[in-house]
Design a protein around this motif. Structure first.
Motif: not given
Ligand SMILES: [Fe+2]
Length: 173
Positions: A74, A76, A125, A127
């Motif tokens: 995704h 931001h 990125h 996570l």
């Molecule tokens: Fe993020």
């Protein structure tokens, strides 16, 4: 909640500070697992997004990760993003988008007390919580992010996604 609480103190400090001061303030707050346990939620199939503070300038979220929880690739929404690891660990994998889709560029682990930064100029990125234990991270978005681009591997393209909260914490005035 009284103002004499580490989370309230952090929120009040951020409200009166310049963005350039945010990384130093977040680290100096030295937040611990015990400071945030009261705000944690672990329901559901996936990691949870718990809103601690949202105003016109920034958004402060607590993310709670069970082992194996993982975001899609995704972006931001054009905003700045800091992630501070409260407890456990998070793995970050960064990608750049190419004609053939996202390509992994960099991977690292974020451990307790570490701060990292991300924005759209740096790419996208993922996570995830790669450990065997629960993990908590605090995310500061400047400004708040309502929508971001998320990669759909089945369609091999990015799509716009609307973001939501699992919990809105209202104790902080
Ligand atoms: Fe993020």
């Amino acid at each position: 909640m009284s103002i004499d609480n580490p989370i309230s103190r952090l929120v009040f400090k951020l409200r009166e500070s310049e963005i350039s001061e945010f990384p130093g303030i977040i680290k100096a707050a030295n937040l611990k697992d015990s400071d945030l346990q009261a705000f944690a939620t672990w329901e559901g199939q996936d990691y949870t997004r718990n809103c601690i503070e949202r105003n016109d300038d920034f958004e402060l979220l607590l993310l709670c990760w069970n082992p194996g929880d993982k975001t899609p690739i995704h972006g931001h929404g054009g905003q700045k993003c800091w992630v501070y690891q409260i407890s456990g660990e998070i793995e970050e994998r960064r990608f750049v988008n190419t004609e053939d889709g996202p390509v992994l560029q960099y991977k690292h682990k974020l451990e307790e007390g570490q701060l990292t930064y991300m924005d759209d100029k740096m790419g996208f990125h993922v996570l995830s919580n790669p450990g065997e234990h629960r993990s908590m991270s605090m995310h500061i978005y400047v400004k708040p992010i309502d929508r971001c681009r998320v990669y759909n591997p089945e369609e091999s393209c990015f799509e716009e996604k609307k973001l939501s909260y699992d919990q809105i914490i209202s104790e902080i005035a």
